[in-house]
Design a protein around this motif. Sequence first.
Motif, short mmCIF file in Angstrom:
data_model
loop_
_atom_site.label_atom_id
_atom_site.label_comp_id
_atom_site.label_asym_id
_atom_site.label_seq_id
_atom_site.Cartn_x
_atom_site.Cartn_y
_atom_site.Cartn_z
N PRO A 1 0.64 -1.23 -0.07
CA PRO A 1 -0.01 0.07 -0.14
C PRO A 1 0.74 1.20 -0.03
CG PRO A 1 -0.74 -1.31 1.71
CD PRO A 1 0.67 -2.05 1.26
N PHE A 2 2.16 1.18 0.38
CA PHE A 2 2.95 2.32 0.57
C PHE A 2 3.93 2.57 -0.82
CE2 PHE A 2 2.09 1.26 4.73
CZ PHE A 2 1.65 2.51 5.40
N ILE A 3 4.40 1.17 -1.19
CA ILE A 3 5.63 1.59 -2.29
C ILE A 3 4.92 1.99 -3.56
CG2 ILE A 3 7.43 0.15 -3.28
CD1 ILE A 3 7.65 1.14 -0.33
N TYR A 4 3.84 1.38 -3.99
CA TYR A 4 3.40 1.70 -5.66
C TYR A 4 2.93 3.22 -5.45
CZ TYR A 4 3.98 -3.09 -6.84
OH TYR A 4 4.40 -4.30 -7.36
N PRO A 5 2.11 3.67 -4.55
CA PRO A 5 1.82 5.09 -4.51
C PRO A 5 3.06 5.94 -4.55
CG PRO A 5 0.36 4.12 -3.18
CD PRO A 5 1.37 3.02 -3.35
N LEU A 6 4.05 5.42 -3.71
CA LEU A 6 5.12 6.34 -3.74
C LEU A 6 6.15 6.32 -4.70
CD1 LEU A 6 7.31 7.71 -1.62
CD2 LEU A 6 8.08 5.49 -1.16
N SER A 7 6.12 4.89 -5.37
CA SER A 7 6.75 4.83 -6.71
C SER A 7 5.92 5.94 -8.01
CB SER A 7 6.83 3.57 -7.17
OG SER A 7 7.50 3.45 -8.20
N GLN B 1 -0.21 15.29 -2.46
CA GLN B 1 -1.56 14.94 -1.88
C GLN B 1 -1.74 13.61 -1.72
OE1 GLN B 1 -3.47 17.26 -0.31
NE2 GLN B 1 -4.83 15.77 0.44
N GLN B 2 -1.55 12.74 -2.60
CA GLN B 2 -1.99 11.12 -2.75
C GLN B 2 -1.22 10.79 -1.38
OE1 GLN B 2 -0.30 9.05 -6.20
NE2 GLN B 2 -1.10 7.36 -5.53
N LEU B 3 0.12 11.09 -1.28
CA LEU B 3 1.03 10.59 -0.18
C LEU B 3 0.39 11.03 1.16
CD1 LEU B 3 4.42 10.56 -1.70
CD2 LEU B 3 2.67 8.71 -1.75
N HIS B 4 -0.12 12.07 1.35
CA HIS B 4 -0.69 12.81 2.41
C HIS B 4 -1.81 12.12 2.83
CE1 HIS B 4 1.74 16.26 3.62
NE2 HIS B 4 1.90 16.53 2.28
N GLU B 5 -2.73 11.67 2.01
CA GLU B 5 -3.93 11.03 2.15
C GLU B 5 -3.45 9.60 2.66
OE1 GLU B 5 -6.13 11.21 -1.20
OE2 GLU B 5 -6.92 13.28 -1.02
N LEU B 6 -2.33 8.97 1.89
CA LEU B 6 -1.87 7.55 2.39
C LEU B 6 -1.49 7.54 3.72
CD1 LEU B 6 -1.04 4.81 1.74
CD2 LEU B 6 1.00 5.76 0.93
N LEU B 7 -0.97 8.71 4.23
CA LEU B 7 -0.23 8.67 5.79
C LEU B 7 -1.33 8.84 6.55
CD1 LEU B 7 2.82 10.56 4.98
CD2 LEU B 7 2.81 8.36 5.70
N SER B 8 -2.47 9.55 6.37
CA SER B 8 -3.73 9.87 7.23
C SER B 8 -4.36 8.37 7.59
CB SER B 8 -4.60 10.81 6.62
OG SER B 8 -5.15 10.20 5.39
N THR B 9 -4.34 7.48 6.51
CA THR B 9 -5.01 6.31 6.81
C THR B 9 -4.20 5.03 7.09
OG1 THR B 9 -5.05 5.93 4.10
CG2 THR B 9 -6.98 7.08 5.17
N HIS B 10 -2.86 5.15 6.97
CA HIS B 10 -1.87 4.01 7.03
C HIS B 10 -0.82 4.54 7.80
CE1 HIS B 10 -4.27 2.72 3.59
NE2 HIS B 10 -3.75 1.11 3.86
N ASN C 1 9.21 10.91 5.37
CA ASN C 1 10.38 11.66 5.34
C ASN C 1 10.50 12.17 3.88
OD1 ASN C 1 10.99 11.28 7.87
ND2 ASN C 1 12.47 9.35 7.46
N PHE C 2 10.07 11.16 3.04
CA PHE C 2 10.03 11.77 1.57
C PHE C 2 9.28 13.03 1.30
CE2 PHE C 2 8.58 11.52 -2.91
CZ PHE C 2 10.11 11.40 -3.48
N VAL C 3 7.90 12.94 1.91
CA VAL C 3 6.81 13.72 1.65
C VAL C 3 7.42 15.19 2.25
CG1 VAL C 3 4.75 14.63 2.40
CG2 VAL C 3 5.08 12.36 1.45
#
Length: 372
Positions: free
Chosen positions: A172-178, A202-211, A223-225
């Motif tokens: 759930p993290f690596i593919y959106p990050l990539s 924004q996509q990664l911010h939303e990811l971090l809010s749910t995971h 850290n990347f964001v």
Amino acid sequence: MSKSLKNFTTIREALERGDWTPRALRIVFLLGGWKEGIEITDDLVKAGSAWEDKVNNFFINVNDLLERQADNSPSGDRIDSQKLAEALGKAQLETYNALCDSFNTPSAMTKISELISTYNTADKSQRDEQRTKDVAKWVTSMVNIFGLNGSASAADSTIGWSGISIPEAAVPFIYPLSEVRDELRRKTRSAKGITPTDINTQQLHELLSTHNEAEPYTSIVSNFVKEIDALAASNTNISRDILQRCDRLRDVDLWNHGIYLEDREGDQPALVRLVSRELLAARHEKEDRERQKQKAKVDREKEVAFKAEKGSLSHLDMFRTKEYSAWDADGLPTMDASGEEITKSRSKKLRKDWERQKKLHDAWSKSQSIVT
């Protein structure tokens, strides 16, 4: 291989020493056949390694393609459906005939390899997800039948063999990050370059809010964001910094956790894969080259420094030591410390040393005048 030549080893010993993996050993046996026996030569080992790498890369690419399709992300892979269907049917028939021919595994292994070559080189203008799955499932069933995937059965619905998928918690993290990284690199490398307003995390911010409880992946994304957002707010020429941060994500952050983003040509997305033995070997080889290059640079610098230090001593003064008691106008010794005259043979040798030092000193003097 024989006991008399002391190069005999058992399968168990080879596995315990780590010389072979079970899969690599089975592949070599399958390539060699069963009737005549096989001699494990360097060529056979290379053939086995090449076959394993080819199948491994096939599974990695197919799974990456299907994973991105499941996420509705764009893909550049398009496979000619009809050509692939024909190639699959041909491979299935010829493999069946090979195995019916006294279990001719070398021929069967060749048919599998040829089908993968067809997949890799087919016209990609028309993607057919189902045909891709059909090929991948059949190849998977064959490697399972041959015992190349642990205890997996031919009916196993999983595509690929063990050791190719990133950890489930990472997906759930690596593919959106990539994907975000791909977009940043694409914009940065474009003719226009990238500006702060082009950056969208924004996509990664939303990811971090749910995971937010899946370390180390949460920290890697976070850290990347933070660093990308900081660059976006800097209002400076950020293209180089963006590329460097994307490279560090690939080469350090993810690599250190066994995941690699393999950048590909054109607009193709990076291939998400595990860090393999081959990748490790390639990196170690690159690091060795860099170390040798750095060592050669240091050695050259030391040599230059040594010559400079040695050249700073004038040839007129080099022999004015306690070893001698008299010198001529050029500074060459005429008598040793006890007052004995220098012999002709020794004088000749001292003259050669004097001439070498004169060249060094003249070069040093010239370099000093240039610096001044």
